[in-house]
Write a protein that holds these residues in place. Structure first.
Motif, mmCIF file in Angstrom:
data_model
loop_
_atom_site.group_PDB
_atom_site.id
_atom_site.type_symbol
_atom_site.label_atom_id
_atom_site.label_comp_id
_atom_site.label_asym_id
_atom_site.label_seq_id
_atom_site.Cartn_x
_atom_site.Cartn_y
_atom_site.Cartn_z
ATOM 1 N N GLU A 111 0.751 -1.242 0.178
ATOM 2 C CA GLU A 111 0.127 -0.085 -0.012
ATOM 3 C C GLU A 111 0.920 1.372 0.118
ATOM 4 O O GLU A 111 0.561 2.249 -0.697
ATOM 5 N N GLY A 112 1.969 1.203 0.826
ATOM 6 C CA GLY A 112 2.739 2.301 0.627
ATOM 7 C C GLY A 112 3.754 2.542 -0.550
ATOM 8 O O GLY A 112 3.769 3.875 -1.110
ATOM 9 N N ASP A 114 2.399 1.520 -3.426
ATOM 10 C CA ASP A 114 1.379 2.207 -4.585
ATOM 11 C C ASP A 114 1.167 3.704 -4.164
ATOM 12 O O ASP A 114 1.161 4.489 -5.251
ATOM 13 N N HIS A 115 1.225 4.097 -3.033
ATOM 14 C CA HIS A 115 0.990 5.477 -2.739
ATOM 15 C C HIS A 115 2.014 6.212 -3.063
ATOM 16 O O HIS A 115 1.790 7.452 -3.849
ATOM 17 N N VAL A 116 3.153 5.710 -3.035
ATOM 18 C CA VAL A 116 4.458 6.602 -3.614
ATOM 19 C C VAL A 116 4.401 6.780 -5.048
ATOM 20 O O VAL A 116 4.888 7.559 -5.761
ATOM 21 N N ARG A 117 4.286 5.604 -5.693
ATOM 22 C CA ARG A 117 4.181 5.440 -7.130
ATOM 23 C C ARG A 117 3.108 6.087 -7.788
ATOM 24 O O ARG A 117 3.150 6.789 -8.752
ATOM 25 N N HIS A 118 2.103 6.341 -7.089
ATOM 26 C CA HIS A 118 0.630 7.227 -7.627
ATOM 27 C C HIS A 118 1.051 8.345 -7.318
ATOM 28 O O HIS A 118 0.657 9.410 -8.329
ATOM 29 N N GLY A 119 1.762 9.050 -6.487
ATOM 30 C CA GLY A 119 2.193 10.746 -6.336
ATOM 31 C C GLY A 119 3.233 10.964 -6.971
ATOM 32 O O GLY A 119 3.510 12.159 -7.273
#
Length: 119
Positions: A111-112, A114-119
């Motif tokens: 989840e972390g 995914d968050h980093v790659r998303h932003g």
């Protein structure tokens, strides 16, 4: 520095919203434990160790070689990760193997990431 965009221009407290927020608020002990967990993941070396263990169980020698670090430095980081139940160890003969403690660690890491790659 606090800017006007960071604050309400007037003070108006909605009692119902405050009650709902308080109902879901973590107690001090849980908040402290969660902060400790995120503090452990606040170190790039420990994050890289968790990343490496995402592929499966590795011995300390293999983790050290993967990260290009000494076994001593890796062992120090693994000790902290183990104390926080992020990794588990198993000794077989003279070898010590580490793996992610459970699926929660893998999910949290994913989840972390995914968050980093998303932003």
């Amino acid at each position: 520095m606090v800017t006007e965009l960071d604050r309400c221009e007037i003070e108006h407290i909605d009692p119902e919203m405050v009650r709902e927020a308080q109902a879901g608020l973590l107690d001090e002990q849980a908040a402290g434990r969660l902060a400790e967990l995120f503090r452990a993941l606040g170190d790039a070396t420990r994050v890289r160790i968790v990343s490496a263990l995402g592929a499966g169980e590795l011995c300390v020698c293999d983790i050290a070689a993967t990260l290009g670090m000494s076994q001593s430095a890796i062992s120090h980081q693994l000790r902290l990760l183990r104390q926080l139940h992020l990794v588990k160890r198993r000794k077989q003969g003279q070898m010590v193997y580490y793996a992610l403690d459970d699926q929660h660690v893998s999910a949290l890491f994913g989840e972390g990431l995914d968050h980093v790659r998303h932003g």
